[in-house]
Design an enzyme around this catalytic site. Structure first.
Site, PDB file in Angstrom:
ATOM      1  N   LYS A  39       0.831  -1.209   0.000  1.00  0.00           N
ATOM      2  CA  LYS A  39       0.000   0.000   0.000  1.00  0.00           C
ATOM      3  C   LYS A  39       0.868   1.262   0.000  1.00  0.00           C
ATOM      4  O   LYS A  39       0.639   2.174  -0.782  1.00  0.00           O
ATOM      5  CB  LYS A  39      -0.922   0.044   1.240  1.00  0.00           C
ATOM      6  CG  LYS A  39      -1.900  -1.105   1.337  1.00  0.00           C
ATOM      7  CD  LYS A  39      -2.903  -0.893   2.477  1.00  0.00           C
ATOM      8  CE  LYS A  39      -2.290  -0.827   3.855  1.00  0.00           C
ATOM      9  NZ  LYS A  39      -1.676  -2.065   4.318  1.00  0.00           N
ATOM     10  N   ARG A  74       0.227  -8.919  13.564  1.00  0.00           N
ATOM     11  CA  ARG A  74      -0.334  -7.901  12.665  1.00  0.00           C
ATOM     12  C   ARG A  74      -1.209  -8.549  11.590  1.00  0.00           C
ATOM     13  O   ARG A  74      -2.250  -8.014  11.221  1.00  0.00           O
ATOM     14  CB  ARG A  74       0.785  -7.082  12.020  1.00  0.00           C
ATOM     15  CG  ARG A  74       1.377  -6.071  13.001  1.00  0.00           C
ATOM     16  CD  ARG A  74       2.718  -5.547  12.548  1.00  0.00           C
ATOM     17  NE  ARG A  74       2.656  -4.801  11.321  1.00  0.00           N
ATOM     18  CZ  ARG A  74       3.667  -4.744  10.434  1.00  0.00           C
ATOM     19  NH1 ARG A  74       4.784  -5.410  10.646  1.00  0.00           N
ATOM     20  NH2 ARG A  74       3.547  -4.017   9.362  1.00  0.00           N
ATOM     21  N   ARG A 101      11.624  -6.427   4.525  1.00  0.00           N
ATOM     22  CA  ARG A 101      11.471  -4.983   4.318  1.00  0.00           C
ATOM     23  C   ARG A 101      12.517  -4.176   5.098  1.00  0.00           C
ATOM     24  O   ARG A 101      12.745  -4.415   6.278  1.00  0.00           O
ATOM     25  CB  ARG A 101      10.071  -4.590   4.767  1.00  0.00           C
ATOM     26  CG  ARG A 101       9.738  -3.134   4.563  1.00  0.00           C
ATOM     27  CD  ARG A 101       8.273  -2.950   4.446  1.00  0.00           C
ATOM     28  NE  ARG A 101       7.556  -3.109   5.714  1.00  0.00           N
ATOM     29  CZ  ARG A 101       6.250  -2.926   5.833  1.00  0.00           C
ATOM     30  NH1 ARG A 101       5.529  -2.584   4.791  1.00  0.00           N
ATOM     31  NH2 ARG A 101       5.661  -3.082   7.001  1.00  0.00           N
ATOM     32  N   ARG A 116      12.013  -1.993  10.437  1.00  0.00           N
ATOM     33  CA  ARG A 116      11.040  -1.393  11.352  1.00  0.00           C
ATOM     34  C   ARG A 116      10.922  -2.236  12.612  1.00  0.00           C
ATOM     35  O   ARG A 116      11.008  -3.455  12.552  1.00  0.00           O
ATOM     36  CB  ARG A 116       9.669  -1.343  10.659  1.00  0.00           C
ATOM     37  CG  ARG A 116       9.395  -0.054   9.955  1.00  0.00           C
ATOM     38  CD  ARG A 116       8.165  -0.136   9.113  1.00  0.00           C
ATOM     39  NE  ARG A 116       6.970  -0.598   9.807  1.00  0.00           N
ATOM     40  CZ  ARG A 116       5.750  -0.514   9.292  1.00  0.00           C
ATOM     41  NH1 ARG A 116       5.577   0.019   8.106  1.00  0.00           N
ATOM     42  NH2 ARG A 116       4.704  -0.959   9.955  1.00  0.00           N
ATOM     43  N   ARG A 120      -9.033   0.875   9.481  1.00  0.00           N
ATOM     44  CA  ARG A 120      -8.574  -0.482   9.762  1.00  0.00           C
ATOM     45  C   ARG A 120      -9.607  -1.282  10.539  1.00  0.00           C
ATOM     46  O   ARG A 120      -9.391  -2.459  10.793  1.00  0.00           O
ATOM     47  CB  ARG A 120      -7.303  -0.393  10.613  1.00  0.00           C
ATOM     48  CG  ARG A 120      -6.011  -0.697   9.862  1.00  0.00           C
ATOM     49  CD  ARG A 120      -4.892  -0.552  10.860  1.00  0.00           C
ATOM     50  NE  ARG A 120      -3.680  -1.213  10.506  1.00  0.00           N
ATOM     51  CZ  ARG A 120      -2.663  -0.664   9.855  1.00  0.00           C
ATOM     52  NH1 ARG A 120      -2.769   0.553   9.393  1.00  0.00           N
ATOM     53  NH2 ARG A 120      -1.547  -1.338   9.655  1.00  0.00           N
TER      54      ARG A 120
HETATM   55  P1  AMP Z   1       1.332   0.527   9.162  1.00  0.00           P
HETATM   56  O1  AMP Z   1       2.556   1.301   8.893  1.00  0.00           O
HETATM   57  O2  AMP Z   1       0.131   1.021   8.395  1.00  0.00           O
HETATM   58  O3  AMP Z   1       1.513  -0.965   9.020  1.00  0.00           O
HETATM   59  O4  AMP Z   1       0.962   0.780  10.710  1.00  0.00           O
HETATM   60  C1  AMP Z   1       1.847   0.422  11.745  1.00  0.00           C
HETATM   61  C2  AMP Z   1       1.105   0.318  13.066  1.00  0.00           C
HETATM   62  O5  AMP Z   1       0.511   1.579  13.401  1.00  0.00           O
HETATM   63  C3  AMP Z   1      -0.059  -0.666  13.089  1.00  0.00           C
HETATM   64  O6  AMP Z   1       0.367  -2.002  13.311  1.00  0.00           O
HETATM   65  C4  AMP Z   1      -0.898  -0.119  14.246  1.00  0.00           C
HETATM   66  O7  AMP Z   1      -0.307  -0.441  15.488  1.00  0.00           O
HETATM   67  C5  AMP Z   1      -0.745   1.384  14.051  1.00  0.00           C
HETATM   68  N1  AMP Z   1      -1.797   1.922  13.158  1.00  0.00           N
HETATM   69  C6  AMP Z   1      -1.630   2.460  11.904  1.00  0.00           C
HETATM   70  N2  AMP Z   1      -2.799   2.837  11.379  1.00  0.00           N
HETATM   71  C7  AMP Z   1      -3.750   2.528  12.304  1.00  0.00           C
HETATM   72  C8  AMP Z   1      -5.175   2.640  12.343  1.00  0.00           C
HETATM   73  N3  AMP Z   1      -5.859   3.153  11.309  1.00  0.00           N
HETATM   74  N4  AMP Z   1      -5.801   2.211  13.461  1.00  0.00           N
HETATM   75  C9  AMP Z   1      -5.138   1.714  14.503  1.00  0.00           C
HETATM   76  N5  AMP Z   1      -3.804   1.543  14.537  1.00  0.00           N
HETATM   77  C10 AMP Z   1      -3.106   1.957  13.441  1.00  0.00           C
END
Ligand code: AMP
Length: 217
Positions: free
Chosen positions: A13, A171, A127, A160, A88
């Site tokens: 994404k 996740r 990654r 990360r 989400r």
């Molecule tokens: P991402 O980079 O999108 O994979 O997000 C990394 C982490 O940020 C996720 O595993 C969640 O802990 C938190 N996070 C990101 N976006 C959201 C969201 N819309 N709702 C809740 N937690 C989020």
């Protein structure tokens, strides 16, 4: 153009959103990036979010609504946006719908990045981000020249905090339980588009661009 990107962690994404942002000049709004910035800044909220993110769990819907409504009110989002990582949960999707109704701007599409689960794991465990250039790379899939270029630029390939195996597993579970139902949610509303997101970045981007011109799935 106002779109939501759906897809499991590692489905690409962020990468695809960055390409679309560069082409269309509309912001990529990545809630994950925003949360990581808060963690890095060491704010009180960032400190709370840190442990939730490290475990691969979700930050509360209430906090996310606050973050996203502030962000969508910024002038650069007036002509469109690409939401990457939000919504989400079903609650977040409903909150977003309400917010966009208030702003009187409809969503154009929710685009699902569809990837084989085996490939997902390699994408996530491999990654890395180049500490010198900020470029997103993958030790399994990026060309050797690109990986070498980072080192030559004086950078390191940084993983990360939440890309370790235990967190990745959680996740993916959280995605299946809480986010996957949004596919049906957007299909019902006639907004869903599906992109076959296996393949290299440019191939997927070409499909992504095509799909933005087609009818709902
Ligand atoms: P991402 O980079 O999108 O994979 O997000 C990394 C982490 O940020 C996720 O595993 C969640 O802990 C938190 N996070 C990101 N976006 C959201 C969201 N819309 N709702 C809740 N937690 C989020």
């Amino acid at each position: 153009m106002r779109i939501v990107l759906l897809g499991a962690p590692g489905s690409g994404k962020g990468t695809q959103a960055q390409k679309l942002m560069a082409e269309k000049h509309i912001p990529q709004i990545s809630t994950g990036d925003m949360l990581r910035a808060a963690v890095a800044a060491g704010t009180r909220f960032g400190q709370q979010a840190k442990s939730i993110m490290e475990a691969g769990n979700l930050v509360s819907d209430k906090i996310m609504l606050g973050i996203i409504s502030e962000r969508l009110a910024q002038p650069d989002a007036a002509n469109g946006f690409i939401l990457d990582g939000f919504p989400r949960t079903q609650k977040q999707a409903l909150d977003l719908e309400e917010l966009l109704d208030e702003l009187e701007v409809p969503l154009d599409a929710a685009v699902l990045m569809d990837v084989d689960p085996e490939i997902l794991l390699k994408r996530l465990t491999g990654r890395r981000t180049c500490s010198a250039t900020g470029k997103l790379l993958n030790i399994y899939f990026s060309p050797k020249e690109e990986l070498d270029a980072c080192i030559k630029a004086g950078g390191e390939l940084v993983q990360r905090d939440d890309d370790n195996e235990a967190t990745i597993r959680n996740r993916l579970d959280v995605y299946r339980q809480q986010t996957e139902p949004l596919i049906a949610y957007y299909r019902k509303r006639g907004k869903l588009r599906k992109v076959d997101a296996d393949g290299n970045i440019d191939e997927v981007y070409a499909r992504f661009r095509d799909i933005l011109r087609t009818k709902p799935a």
